[in-house]
Design a protein around this motif. Structure first.
Motif, PDB file in Angstrom:
ATOM      1  N   ARG A 275       0.828  -1.215   0.000  1.00  0.00           N
ATOM      2  CA  ARG A 275       0.000   0.000   0.000  1.00  0.00           C
ATOM      3  C   ARG A 275       0.857   1.258   0.000  1.00  0.00           C
ATOM      4  O   ARG A 275       0.391   2.316  -0.420  1.00  0.00           O
ATOM      5  CB  ARG A 275      -0.958   0.006   1.194  1.00  0.00           C
ATOM      6  CG  ARG A 275      -2.074  -1.017   1.060  1.00  0.00           C
ATOM      7  CD  ARG A 275      -3.113  -0.864   2.154  1.00  0.00           C
ATOM      8  NE  ARG A 275      -4.212  -1.810   1.976  1.00  0.00           N
ATOM      9  CZ  ARG A 275      -5.489  -1.534   2.202  1.00  0.00           C
ATOM     10  NH1 ARG A 275      -5.837  -0.328   2.616  1.00  0.00           N
ATOM     11  NH2 ARG A 275      -6.419  -2.449   2.014  1.00  0.00           N
ATOM     12  N   ILE A 276       2.095   1.156   0.497  1.00  0.00           N
ATOM     13  CA  ILE A 276       2.978   2.323   0.461  1.00  0.00           C
ATOM     14  C   ILE A 276       4.119   2.125  -0.536  1.00  0.00           C
ATOM     15  O   ILE A 276       5.120   2.846  -0.480  1.00  0.00           O
ATOM     16  CB  ILE A 276       3.521   2.684   1.856  1.00  0.00           C
ATOM     17  CG1 ILE A 276       4.307   1.521   2.477  1.00  0.00           C
ATOM     18  CG2 ILE A 276       2.394   3.145   2.769  1.00  0.00           C
ATOM     19  CD1 ILE A 276       5.142   1.929   3.669  1.00  0.00           C
ATOM     20  N   LYS A 277       3.961   1.187  -1.456  1.00  0.00           N
ATOM     21  CA  LYS A 277       4.967   1.027  -2.516  1.00  0.00           C
ATOM     22  C   LYS A 277       4.773   2.139  -3.538  1.00  0.00           C
ATOM     23  O   LYS A 277       3.696   2.290  -4.119  1.00  0.00           O
ATOM     24  CB  LYS A 277       4.829  -0.339  -3.187  1.00  0.00           C
ATOM     25  CG  LYS A 277       5.848  -0.588  -4.292  1.00  0.00           C
ATOM     26  CD  LYS A 277       5.730  -2.009  -4.842  1.00  0.00           C
ATOM     27  CE  LYS A 277       6.814  -2.298  -5.878  1.00  0.00           C
ATOM     28  NZ  LYS A 277       6.416  -1.879  -7.228  1.00  0.00           N
ATOM     29  N   CYS A 278       5.813   2.926  -3.727  1.00  0.00           N
ATOM     30  CA  CYS A 278       5.769   4.023  -4.685  1.00  0.00           C
ATOM     31  C   CYS A 278       7.183   4.216  -5.228  1.00  0.00           C
ATOM     32  O   CYS A 278       8.153   3.684  -4.686  1.00  0.00           O
ATOM     33  CB  CYS A 278       5.249   5.309  -4.041  1.00  0.00           C
ATOM     34  SG  CYS A 278       6.177   5.860  -2.586  1.00  0.00           S
ATOM     35  N   ASN A 279       7.267   4.973  -6.315  1.00  0.00           N
ATOM     36  CA  ASN A 279       8.559   5.279  -6.929  1.00  0.00           C
ATOM     37  C   ASN A 279       8.782   6.790  -6.940  1.00  0.00           C
ATOM     38  O   ASN A 279       7.927   7.506  -7.450  1.00  0.00           O
ATOM     39  CB  ASN A 279       8.605   4.763  -8.373  1.00  0.00           C
ATOM     40  CG  ASN A 279       8.432   3.270  -8.478  1.00  0.00           C
ATOM     41  OD1 ASN A 279       8.709   2.525  -7.542  1.00  0.00           O
ATOM     42  ND2 ASN A 279       7.962   2.806  -9.627  1.00  0.00           N
ATOM     43  N   PRO A 280       9.886   7.281  -6.388  1.00  0.00           N
ATOM     44  CA  PRO A 280      10.926   6.565  -5.649  1.00  0.00           C
ATOM     45  C   PRO A 280      10.379   5.980  -4.350  1.00  0.00           C
ATOM     46  O   PRO A 280       9.365   6.430  -3.828  1.00  0.00           O
ATOM     47  CB  PRO A 280      11.973   7.638  -5.366  1.00  0.00           C
ATOM     48  CG  PRO A 280      11.646   8.795  -6.259  1.00  0.00           C
ATOM     49  CD  PRO A 280      10.178   8.722  -6.502  1.00  0.00           C
ATOM     50  N   ALA A 281      11.103   4.995  -3.836  1.00  0.00           N
ATOM     51  CA  ALA A 281      10.630   4.264  -2.664  1.00  0.00           C
ATOM     52  C   ALA A 281      10.711   5.113  -1.396  1.00  0.00           C
ATOM     53  O   ALA A 281      11.567   5.979  -1.252  1.00  0.00           O
ATOM     54  CB  ALA A 281      11.473   3.005  -2.478  1.00  0.00           C
ATOM     55  N   ILE A 282       9.783   4.828  -0.470  1.00  0.00           N
ATOM     56  CA  ILE A 282       9.885   5.363   0.885  1.00  0.00           C
ATOM     57  C   ILE A 282      11.117   4.748   1.534  1.00  0.00           C
ATOM     58  O   ILE A 282      11.338   3.542   1.467  1.00  0.00           O
ATOM     59  CB  ILE A 282       8.605   5.043   1.672  1.00  0.00           C
ATOM     60  CG1 ILE A 282       7.455   5.917   1.142  1.00  0.00           C
ATOM     61  CG2 ILE A 282       8.802   5.230   3.164  1.00  0.00           C
ATOM     62  CD1 ILE A 282       6.094   5.444   1.540  1.00  0.00           C
ATOM     63  N   LYS A 283      11.918   5.599   2.168  1.00  0.00           N
ATOM     64  CA  LYS A 283      13.218   5.147   2.653  1.00  0.00           C
ATOM     65  C   LYS A 283      13.300   5.224   4.182  1.00  0.00           C
ATOM     66  O   LYS A 283      12.313   4.997   4.853  1.00  0.00           O
ATOM     67  CB  LYS A 283      14.310   5.911   1.926  1.00  0.00           C
ATOM     68  CG  LYS A 283      14.306   5.595   0.406  1.00  0.00           C
ATOM     69  CD  LYS A 283      15.436   6.227  -0.339  1.00  0.00           C
ATOM     70  CE  LYS A 283      15.441   5.794  -1.806  1.00  0.00           C
ATOM     71  NZ  LYS A 283      14.297   6.317  -2.562  1.00  0.00           N
ATOM     72  N   THR A 284      14.466   5.505   4.728  1.00  0.00           N
ATOM     73  CA  THR A 284      14.712   5.328   6.165  1.00  0.00           C
ATOM     74  C   THR A 284      14.142   6.470   6.995  1.00  0.00           C
ATOM     75  O   THR A 284      13.825   7.549   6.478  1.00  0.00           O
ATOM     76  CB  THR A 284      16.217   5.237   6.437  1.00  0.00           C
ATOM     77  OG1 THR A 284      16.814   6.529   6.164  1.00  0.00           O
ATOM     78  CG2 THR A 284      16.872   4.168   5.565  1.00  0.00           C
ATOM     79  N   ALA A 308      -1.513   8.782  -6.859  1.00  0.00           N
ATOM     80  CA  ALA A 308      -1.445   7.816  -7.958  1.00  0.00           C
ATOM     81  C   ALA A 308      -2.279   6.582  -7.620  1.00  0.00           C
ATOM     82  O   ALA A 308      -1.756   5.566  -7.164  1.00  0.00           O
ATOM     83  CB  ALA A 308       0.005   7.427  -8.222  1.00  0.00           C
ATOM     84  N   PRO A 309      -3.591   6.650  -7.834  1.00  0.00           N
ATOM     85  CA  PRO A 309      -4.463   5.531  -7.460  1.00  0.00           C
ATOM     86  C   PRO A 309      -4.242   4.291  -8.325  1.00  0.00           C
ATOM     87  O   PRO A 309      -3.962   4.372  -9.520  1.00  0.00           O
ATOM     88  CB  PRO A 309      -5.879   6.092  -7.681  1.00  0.00           C
ATOM     89  CG  PRO A 309      -5.713   7.571  -7.755  1.00  0.00           C
ATOM     90  CD  PRO A 309      -4.360   7.798  -8.329  1.00  0.00           C
ATOM     91  N   SER A 324       3.217   0.529  -8.315  1.00  0.00           N
ATOM     92  CA  SER A 324       3.737   1.582  -7.441  1.00  0.00           C
ATOM     93  C   SER A 324       2.838   2.803  -7.511  1.00  0.00           C
ATOM     94  O   SER A 324       2.482   3.258  -8.593  1.00  0.00           O
ATOM     95  CB  SER A 324       5.156   1.961  -7.852  1.00  0.00           C
ATOM     96  OG  SER A 324       6.057   0.906  -7.608  1.00  0.00           O
ATOM     97  N   GLY A 325       2.491   3.324  -6.346  1.00  0.00           N
ATOM     98  CA  GLY A 325       1.649   4.516  -6.267  1.00  0.00           C
ATOM     99  C   GLY A 325       0.533   4.337  -5.284  1.00  0.00           C
ATOM    100  O   GLY A 325       0.102   3.213  -5.007  1.00  0.00           O
TER     101      GLY A 325
END
Length: 440
Positions: A275-284, A308-309, A324-325
């Motif tokens: 559900r939180i996969k997006c580009n660029p990725a969520i990081k640290t 980005a639904p 992603s989105g």
């Protein structure tokens, strides 16, 4: 048509004060400081006592999936979500079907928005390896800029030829909004992950595949090109502390943060998964804290959502299969107000990043500020009893959000767009229509 909003705390241009706003037809006719209520006859009177009165949010980074991907979202549903969230203007991205890479596709989008969009709108034109001459022939007063994918290929929209990049950076006066991730680095990381974890690695490896190094390499290259040619570059969705080192010295080279990267960290993959996969990725968490600090020191210029639904069925799988989105537009303003409560930034700075700076950066005419003579695009928000995000509250067509189950204390009570009350304490004006944005 005359409307009075009185009793609220007005936030605009670095100031916060009690006052009233008089709207005549579609523009702000008066802004009065103090507790006195202006005399006169009004068609509509709004008591905003105890609430904050803000300029409507300008979200310069959304993907409404219209045309061609309307099983996920469309202009009607997502502009409705915008109205529910205090967003009065959006700029939509070009990776639709067909892609917005020809004048005909751009004109078709504008025509569609006139019929469907409940709030104000404009559309980025997409760069390809071979449409630079077309870009130079566009009307610069009609679009906010050019979207450039320097990685994360979308159809033929990955511009990967250095000659084409140099023609774009050296040949257009339009703002270039760039998605920066280095494709070669990502491909190498993906091959290594598949060798170790199988054909569809778990989503927790997403920030290792779309790594900090991939982001920095591409962003640094874009910044070098912009500096070399004197181009206007706005790098979308910065995610890493190291990238932030590239910004703050050149007013023509700016950066965007998006709400998801300011709210989530890689620890959230364990509970929210794709559900939180997006580009660029969520990081640290360290990257998130650096982004939050950059909101107040001048290195971040705008806040968007990269809304980005996807259908939930599209989000099944891992790093390879899951799309992603995520949809965030409806909840961007309440989320940022939570960061105000947490003293990450002031409400005045939040308004600058979400309304003033988007208008200034892209040259929006008569929007983004609470000023006499400007279009009456206004959000009224209040801190009150907690409420929970449920499927029923979500207006996006996909009917899910990574914020489901989250409790907010902030309420968007009223959204005014061009002087029309589009959203009012849970009631939505379905026949409302926004306007095409004009650029200086």
């Amino acid at each position: 048509m005359k409307t009075l909003i009185y009793g609220g705390t007005i936030v605009t241009e670095g100031r916060t004060f009690q006052g009233s706003i008089v709207i005549e037809n579609d523009v702000i006719a008066e802004i009065n400081e103090g507790s006195d209520i202006p005399r006169g006859g009004y068609d509509t009177v709004v008591d905003a006592t105890g609430a904050f009165v803000l300029p409507g949010v300008i979200d310069t980074h959304v993907h409404f999936r219209d045309p061609g991907l309307t099983q996920k979202a469309d202009m009607e549903s997502e502009s409705r979500a915008a109205a529910y969230g205090g967003v009065t203007t959006y700029f939509d991205m070009p990776n639709t079907v067909p892609q917005t890479t020809t004048p005909e596709a751009l004109d078709a989008k504008f025509a569609d928005a006139r019929r469907k969009s409940h709030v104000n709108y404009s559309f980025f034109f997409g760069a390809t390896n071979d449409n630079i001459d077309t870009i130079n022939a566009l009307d610069p007063h009609r679009i906010p800029g050019v979207k450039l994918f320097m990685g994360s290929s979308t159809g033929n929209m990955l511009v990967d030829k250095e000659q084409s990049l140099r023609r774009l950076f050296g040949g257009t006066a339009l703002p270039i909004v760039a998605h920066c991730e280095d494709t070669a680095t990502i491909n190498a990381n993906m091959a290594a992950a598949k060798a170790q974890y199988g054909d569809d690695p778990d989503v927790k490896y997403h920030p290792m595949i779309r790594s900090a190094e991939a982001c920095y390499a591409s962003t640094a290259f874009a910044v070098r090109l912009a500096a070399e040619y004197g181009a206007r570059l706005h790098v979308a969705h910065i995610t890493t502390a190291r990238e932030l080192e590239l910004f703050g010295n050149n007013p023509n080279i700016t950066a965007e943060a998006v709400v998801a990267h300011l709210f989530f960290t890689d620890k959230d993959y364990s509970t929210l998964g794709t559900r939180i996969k997006c580009n660029p990725a969520i990081k640290t968490s360290a990257d998130r804290e650096a982004l939050r600090r950059a909101l107040t020191d001048g290195r971040i210029t705008t806040i968007g959502t990269d809304h980005a639904p996807h259908l939930l069925s599209d989000k099944e799988g891992g790093c390879c299969r899951a799309a992603s989105g995520m949809p965030m537009l409806q909840f961007s303003l309440p989320t940022m107000l939570e960061l105000v409560d947490a003293r990450v930034l002031t409400i005045e700075r939040m308004v600058q990043l979400m309304s003033h700076n988007p208008a200034t950066l892209f040259g929006v005419r008569r929007r983004g500020f609470l000023r006499q003579g400007y279009k009456a695009d206004i959000a009224v928000v209040r801190r009150g009893e907690p409420w929970r995000v449920t499927k029923d509250t979500i207006q996006s067509k996909c009917k899910w959000s990574p914020m489901e189950g989250h409790d907010y204390a902030w309420h968007v009570e009223l959204t005014v767009c061009n002087g029309n009350i589009v959203f009012n304490h849970g009631r939505f004006s379905a026949d409302s229509r926004g306007e095409e944005v004009e650029f200086r």
